[in-house]
Scaffold this active site. Structure first.
Site, mmCIF file in Angstrom:
data_model
loop_
_atom_site.group_PDB
_atom_site.id
_atom_site.type_symbol
_atom_site.label_atom_id
_atom_site.label_comp_id
_atom_site.label_asym_id
_atom_site.label_seq_id
_atom_site.Cartn_x
_atom_site.Cartn_y
_atom_site.Cartn_z
ATOM 1 N N ARG A 122 -14.813 2.399 -8.548
ATOM 2 C CA ARG A 122 -14.809 0.952 -8.403
ATOM 3 C C ARG A 122 -15.143 0.624 -6.947
ATOM 4 O O ARG A 122 -14.522 1.175 -6.041
ATOM 5 C CB ARG A 122 -13.428 0.392 -8.740
ATOM 6 N N ASN A 134 -3.768 -5.898 -14.806
ATOM 7 C CA ASN A 134 -2.813 -6.413 -13.811
ATOM 8 C C ASN A 134 -3.264 -7.783 -13.327
ATOM 9 O O ASN A 134 -2.480 -8.722 -13.257
ATOM 10 C CB ASN A 134 -2.705 -5.471 -12.609
ATOM 11 N N ARG A 162 -9.918 3.858 -7.346
ATOM 12 C CA ARG A 162 -9.785 2.702 -6.431
ATOM 13 C C ARG A 162 -10.282 3.112 -5.043
ATOM 14 O O ARG A 162 -9.545 3.702 -4.260
ATOM 15 C CB ARG A 162 -8.327 2.268 -6.338
ATOM 16 N N CYS A 167 -7.495 -0.556 -17.929
ATOM 17 C CA CYS A 167 -6.977 0.293 -16.852
ATOM 18 C C CYS A 167 -5.841 -0.341 -16.058
ATOM 19 O O CYS A 167 -5.474 0.147 -15.005
ATOM 20 C CB CYS A 167 -8.091 0.723 -15.903
ATOM 21 N N HIS A 175 0.822 -1.207 0.000
ATOM 22 C CA HIS A 175 0.000 0.000 0.000
ATOM 23 C C HIS A 175 0.854 1.252 0.000
ATOM 24 O O HIS A 175 0.485 2.267 -0.565
ATOM 25 C CB HIS A 175 -0.936 -0.023 1.194
HETATM 26 C C1 PEP Z 1 -5.970 -4.402 -12.406
HETATM 27 O O1 PEP Z 1 -6.059 -5.505 -11.842
HETATM 28 O O2 PEP Z 1 -5.463 -4.249 -13.525
HETATM 29 C C2 PEP Z 1 -6.465 -3.191 -11.753
HETATM 30 C C3 PEP Z 1 -6.505 -2.044 -12.381
HETATM 31 O O3 PEP Z 1 -6.837 -3.294 -10.461
HETATM 32 P P1 PEP Z 1 -5.826 -3.382 -9.247
HETATM 33 O O4 PEP Z 1 -4.448 -3.108 -9.757
HETATM 34 O O5 PEP Z 1 -6.299 -2.389 -8.244
HETATM 35 O O6 PEP Z 1 -6.010 -4.804 -8.786
HETATM 36 MG MG MG Z 2 -7.397 -5.768 -10.156
#
Ligand code: PEP
Ligand code: MG
Length: 745
Positions: free
Chosen positions: A504, A626, A468, A674, A361
């Site tokens: 989100r 991600n 987020r 994203c 974090h």
């Molecule tokens: C992702 O998983 O690509 C994403 C944008 O969400 P996070 O990185 O918060 O899991």
């Molecule tokens: Mg994610």
């Protein structure tokens, strides 16, 4: 040999202290000290070897060996008996040194006539400073009392060195030499500044004490305070299993008789309470370096933490030493929580951590604040002093401490080049991201903190593609209230000035554990009970969050999306919660949004194969690359070993993304990407070429991505990708690189 009494030891320490308190040059002090020690210990030779650099020891003073050898005789770490003492951090005691394994004879010193050898490390809290050596002609083995006494002397020497008593001329380059630390990038960017330690080192100014009884009272009192504080911590109700285990280990050490007894014995030999604590801590740190067993390492780490607490109790030195934060501060810490980092905020120029992880974090916050960050910079908290010059290269994951001017100069050039590029990007801010063949790509930003929002104007983002919301939950110690969230989301919408913001809903679980929620022990949390799975099973928080969002919108448009949706049913269930809340809010007389768009994040391959009805019903889809990538390739995004092994330009992954584009097309479902890759120019271009028209990224990436998109021809890029695929390439990186090399950007 007569046994050495504690009062002999105290007398010796007092004589050493007198040397410290009399004004003199560093070299003169060292010479006096070797003389006093040899005299007091009844040996012919006493020598002090200090580190010249991390690998080299130098004879800096001697009583008994040839004076010409001083500042000439050098050895590498591990070389000869002296080098062995330094490497192991433990004494070497032998009656017949030449017969000892690894013995190396230094002819210039005239040491061939001496048979016995006792060497002890000079070290302070894990920091190796040198070696103290006694030698004599008689084949004598030193007894335990001698070793204890000489270790205490070495501790005092270490404290004296730390206080600068031996100066530069004595050859000791303590905290003065340039050092390079190789870590991992936590957040890109370069920064030059001055060290600001999150936990400044405790300074012990009185290593020697006259009155052992007073010192023993002090240490017993301090240990008593420590025990109570650990017991109090243990009594706190909100502890999870791991926290409890750590505190139990703390309690075990705090109540350990052996620990206190050893410190009391060192006090009897003349050390102050503080120096006795540090001596024990040094021993623990030394063991820590040599132990491989993870459990034992953790326990030794606990002992280290506990020693720090004890030192703070004894010295009254807290985190706040009264020192002023320097200009351009670069925070150096072992580890850091997100809330602590936020408290420092944007005034930091950079952050360097010994531990941490890319997905931590603290790293998320550093990214949100655009503060260059390096993690895994092993050993930096022991080396850096407040105010030291420091250069942070967040791109390479490198830190230069007290760098040479030539390095600093080239580093400044790099910063200047980046600033130059930023200026160029700023000139593009109000221009659209349109490719040379006329395709417009919408560039949005990712956010999660109020602090992110000002970047919207500066970066030219057309909205927020991913907000987020979990960050607000992570940085607090207790669950935020609905009114608090409503006001915050309202301010986010105000700051967006009519541009869309996709909120989100809470994505907790996996690596994101709320401090005030009981963590679940899951074998594989990334694939466990997280995100929308928690939201649907325990809908209280989800509903509260949705209510806060509806109230925040207060008649304005609202975009909500759910994280980690794996199947159509989950989306339908989550969506009906939102519709129900709208209905409820309306019936309570609250103003409802002018319109509401409900989307899903596509982060698991399964959703790409959901029924057509899903694509018909969902208002928009955002690809969370991600997570999607980690599940597509079965490569943990938190694992440094495999994280970078597969990328978005891999042909299999691009083909999969094309499939998603094709699934959305017949229904006109709005699709965005994203994940972090959307912010990398080459990757962004490839995503646009396969049909993605909305990309959401960190604000700092918008300039570079836009610059490349505006210079490239999308249909040509598509042809390059198709050709690479036809040719059977694993990745399109090479082919795209060739194409881009010919462009003027
Ligand atoms: C992702 O998983 O690509 C994403 C944008 O969400 P996070 O990185 O918060 O899991
Ligand atoms: Mg994610």
């Amino acid at each position: 040999m007569p046994e050495r009494s504690e009062s002999d030891s105290r007398k010796l320490l007092r004589r050493l202290r007198d040397v410290l308190s009399t004004p003199a040059k560093g070299q003169d002090r060292l010479d006096r000290i070797t003389h006093i020690i040899a005299d007091s210990m009844g040996t012919e030779v006493c020598s002090i070897y200090l580190f010249r650099d991390a690998e080299t020891l130098e004879l800096c003073a001697t009583e008994g060996l040839k004076k010409e050898a001083v500042h000439k005789t050098r050895m590498k770490l591990g070389e000869g008996l002296v080098g062995r003492v330094a490497r192991l951090g433990q004494p070497v005691n032998t009656a017949n040194a030449p017969a000892e394994k690894g013995f190396r004879f230094m002819p210039e010193t005239g040491e061939e006539i001496y048979s016995s050898f006792l060497g002890v490390p000079i070290q302070r809290v894990g920091e190796k400073l040198g070696v103290l050596v006694l030698q004599s002609k008689a084949a004598r083995t030193y007894g335990d009392d001698d070793i204890d006494a000489i270790e205490v002397v070495a501790m005092v020497l270490a404290e004296m060195a730390e206080l600068g008593a031996f100066g530069n001329d004595a050859g000791l380059a303590l905290h003065r030499q340039p050092m390079l630390f190789r870590g991992t990038s936590g957040q890109e960017g370069a920064a030059e500044g001055r060290v600001w330690l999150h936990e400044p080192r405790v300074v012990v100014t009185n290593p020697v004490a006259d009155d052992p009884l007073t010192e023993i009272d002090r240490i017993r009192d301090a240990v008593g305070v420590l025990r109570v504080s650990v017991d109090d911590l243990l009594a706190a109700e909100s502890l999870d299993k791991d926290q409890k285990a750590v505190l139990e280990a703390y309690r075990m050490f705090a109540h350990s008789r052996g620990w206190l007894r050893r410190m009391e014995e060192d006090i009897q030999r003349g050390l102050s309470a503080e120096a006795a604590v540090e001596k024990e801590q040094s021993t623990a740190r030394n063991r820590l370096e040599q132990v491989e067993d993870a459990y034992l390492r953790e326990r030794l780490q606990d002992l280290d933490d506990l020693s720090n607490r004890l030192l703070r109790i004894l010295t009254g030195q807290g985190r706040d030493t009264g020192a002023d934060m320097p200009d351009n501060p670069v925070l150096v810490a072992r580890n850091l929580g997100p809330a602590e980092l936020l408290e420092y905020g944007r005034k930091l120029k950079g952050v360097v951590l010994e531990e941490g992880s890319v997905g931590s974090h603290a790293a998320v916050v550093a990214r949100a604040l655009s503060i260059p960050m390096v993690i895994h910079a092993k050993g930096i908290t022991g080396e850096a002093l407040n105010g030291n010059a420091i250069l942070v290269d967040g791109d390479q994951g490198i830190v230069h401490l007290r760098a040479e001017e030539t390095i600093a100069r080239s580093f400044r050039d790099k910063i200047a080049m980046q600033a130059e590029a930023q200026k160029r990007y700023a000139s593009l801010r109000d221009l659209p991201a349109v490719t040379t063949d006329g395709v417009k790509v919408e560039l949005l930003m990712n956010a999660g903190l109020m602090a992110d929002l000002p970047s919207m104007v500066g970066s030219g983002a057309e909205g927020v593609g991913l907000f987020r919301t979990e960050l607000q939950f992570l940085i607090r110690n207790k669950m935020p209230q609905r009114a608090e969230l409503a006001s915050l989301y309202g301010r986010v919408l105000d700051a967006a000035k009519g541009r869309p913001v996709a909120f989100r809903t809470l994505d907790i679980g996996s690596d994101k554990v709320l401090p005030y929620m009981k963590p679940n022990d899951e074998p594989n949390p990334a694939m466990g009970w997280r995100a929308i799975r928690v939201g649907l099973d325990k809908p209280g928080v989800l509903r509260m969050q949705v209510q806060a969002l509806i109230r925040a919108a207060n008649g304005r448009p609202l975009h909500i999306m759910f994280p980690f949706v794996s199947e159509f049913g989950e989306f339908k269930a989550a969506r009906s919660h939102v519709l129900r809340e709208i209905h409820r809010e309306r019936s309570l007389g609250h103003t409802t949004p002018s319109y509401i768009k409900i989307g899903a994040m596509l982060e698991t391959p399964s959703l790409a194969y959901a029924p057509d009805d899903f694509f018909r019903l969902v208002d928009f889809i955002s690809i969370g690359g991600n997570d999607l990538k980690q599940f597509f390739f079965a490569a943990d995004r938190e694992n440094e070993r495999v994280r970078k092994r597969y990328d978005v330009l891999n042909v299999s992954f691009l083909s999969f993304l094309e499939h998603i584009v094709a699934r959305c097309a017949p229904f006109g479902t709005k699709l965005s990407y994203c994940g972090e890759d959307a912010g990398r120019p080459v990757e962004a271009l490839a995503l646009a070429a396969i049909g993605l028209r909305v990309l959401s990224m960190r604000p700092a990436s918008i300039g570079p991505v836009k610059a490349l998109l505006r210079a490239a021809d999308l249909s040509h890029t598509r042809a390059v990708i198709d050709e690479a695929k036809r040719a059977g390439s694993e990745s399109v990186r090479g082919a795209l690189g060739d194409y881009l090399a010919g462009l003027e950007i």
